[in-house]
Design a protein around this motif. Structure first.
Motif, PDB file in Angstrom:
ATOM      1  N   GLY A 119      41.572  74.509  30.257  1.00 38.39           N
ATOM      2  CA  GLY A 119      41.164  73.914  28.997  1.00 38.39           C
ATOM      3  C   GLY A 119      42.098  74.170  27.833  1.00 38.39           C
ATOM      4  O   GLY A 119      41.701  74.042  26.676  1.00 38.39           O
ATOM      5  N   SER A 145      37.574  69.720  28.512  1.00 45.32           N
ATOM      6  CA  SER A 145      38.334  69.790  29.766  1.00 45.32           C
ATOM      7  C   SER A 145      37.540  69.169  30.907  1.00 45.32           C
ATOM      8  O   SER A 145      36.315  69.036  30.854  1.00 45.32           O
ATOM      9  CB  SER A 145      38.649  71.245  30.116  1.00 45.32           C
ATOM     10  OG  SER A 145      37.472  71.948  30.479  1.00 45.32           O
ATOM     11  N   PHE A 154      38.695  73.601  25.901  1.00 42.39           N
ATOM     12  CA  PHE A 154      37.789  73.893  27.017  1.00 42.39           C
ATOM     13  C   PHE A 154      36.629  72.918  27.077  1.00 42.39           C
ATOM     14  O   PHE A 154      36.276  72.399  28.142  1.00 42.39           O
ATOM     15  CB  PHE A 154      37.256  75.320  26.903  1.00 42.39           C
ATOM     16  CG  PHE A 154      36.219  75.659  27.941  1.00 42.39           C
ATOM     17  CD1 PHE A 154      36.590  75.905  29.253  1.00 42.39           C
ATOM     18  CD2 PHE A 154      34.864  75.733  27.612  1.00 42.39           C
ATOM     19  CE1 PHE A 154      35.631  76.213  30.224  1.00 42.39           C
ATOM     20  CE2 PHE A 154      33.908  76.036  28.567  1.00 42.39           C
ATOM     21  CZ  PHE A 154      34.291  76.277  29.871  1.00 42.39           C
TER      22      PHE A 154
END
Length: 267
Positions: free
Chosen positions: A221, A108, A105
Motif C-alpha cells: 500500500g 490498495s 493502504f
C-alpha cells in the motif's frame, strides 16, 4: 461506557497469583480485562517471529470468521499486513491500524480484496516484544456498526498497556520454543523459514531484487513517493521499475498483480 470496576477486579484476580495459564485462559483474561474498559467486537492475538508463519494464540471468532481472520491470513496475506510489519520493526506500545498503514493502504488492492472483507471500522493493537525476535500483538477490533475507538478510549488503552505487556511477558515467555516446534513439524530450518513462500514468488516470476522490493511495497500500500523515500531512489525511478515489472509479468493493474502474487504464493 463507564469502567466496570467490579469486572476489572475479577479479571485481575487470576493474574495476581502468577500461576501459569494456557493460551485460552490468558486470552480470555485479556478479553475480560478490556471489556471492563470499553466495547469491542473481536479479539485476536498473534505471535510473530520474523517472516515465519505467525502463531495464533487466541481469538473470539466463530468458525466462518476464523477462516478469514486467521486461517486465510496465516496462508500469506499477513506478509502485507501493517501490523505484521510493525511487529517485525518492532514498534512497542498501542497503535491504531491507520497510524501504521502505508499512505495508500486504504486504496490498495490488498485492502480492497482481503481486508475489506473483515467489515472492520477499526483495529487497535497492543504490541509487546518478548525477545529480540518475537512480538505478540493483541488486537481489539470493531465492526462498522460499532464504530471506531474514540480519542478517550484510545488514551485509556495506552494507560492499560503496561499491565497488558506484563501479562504477555509472564504467560507467553516461551514462544521461541513453540516457533521451533512449529518449524520442526514442517521440516524447515530457521534459515529457510527466514525466506517465506513470498520470496520464492519473486524468483519464480523472474523479478530482480530491486523490482521485487518495489512491487512488495506496492502490494503493502505504498505510493511511488513513499517507496522512493524508503529505498532512497527517485519517484521517477520507482515508476520506471513498476512499468517494467507490469510489462514483464504481462499485467496492467494492481488487481492482476495481487492475483498473480497470491496464486504463486500457494505453489
Amino acid at each position: 461506557m463507564s469502567i466496570d470496576l467490579d469486572g476489572l477486579f475479577q479479571a485481575l484476580a487470576p493474574l495476581v497469583d502468577g500461576a501459569p495459564m494456557e493460551d485460552q485462559a490468558v486470552g480470555g483474561a485479556f478479553r475480560r480485562l478490556m471489556s471492563t474498559l470499553m466495547n469491542f467486537d473481536y479479539v485476536v492475538v498473534f505471535a510473530y517471529r520474523g517472516k515465519e508463519r505467525p502463531i495464533d494464540l487466541y481469538s473470539t471468532f466463530d468458525a466462518k470468521d476464523h477462516v478469514l481472520f486467521v486461517s486465510l491470513y496465516q496462508a500469506g496475506p499477513y506478509l502485507l499486513d501493517p501490523f505484521y510489519h510493525a511487529a517485525c520493526a518492532p514498534k512497542p506500545g498501542v497503535w491504531r491500524m491507520r497510524e501504521l498503514a502505508p499512505d495508500r493502504f486504504f486504496s490498495s488492492e490488498y485492502y480492497r480484496t482481503y481486508y475489506v472483507q473483515t467489515g472492520l471500522a477499526e483495529e487497535v493493537g497492543f504490541f509487546v516484544p518478548i525477545s529480540d525476535e518475537i512480538t505478540v500483538v493483541l488486537s481489539l477490533m470493531r465492526r462498522e456498526a460499532t464504530g471506531s475507538f474514540s480519542a478517550a478510549e484510545f488514551a485509556l488503552l495506552k494507560r492499560a498497556e503496561p499491565l497488558v505487556a506484563a501479562l504477555v511477558r509472564h504467560h507467553w515467555a516461551d514462544l521461541g520454543r513453540r516457533f521451533d516446534v512449529a518449524l520442526a513439524k514442517t521440516g524447515r530450518s530457521r534459515r529457510k523459514a527466514a525466506h517465506p513462500p513470498a520470496d520464492g514468488v519473486w524468483q519464480h516470476l523472474n523479478l530482480t531484487e530491486r523490482e521485487a522490493a518495489i512491487i512488495e511495497l506496492v502490494l503493502q500500500g505504498h505510493s511511488s513517493e513513499s517507496i522512493g523515500l524508503k529505498l532512497g531512489i527517485s519517484t521517477g525511478t520507482v515508476k520506471v521499475h513498476r512499468r517494467n515489472v507490469y510489462r514483464k509479468l504481462g499485467i496492467s493493474s494492481q488487481t492482476q498483480l495481487l492475483s498473480l502474487y497470491l496464486k504463486n504464493l500457494g505453489q
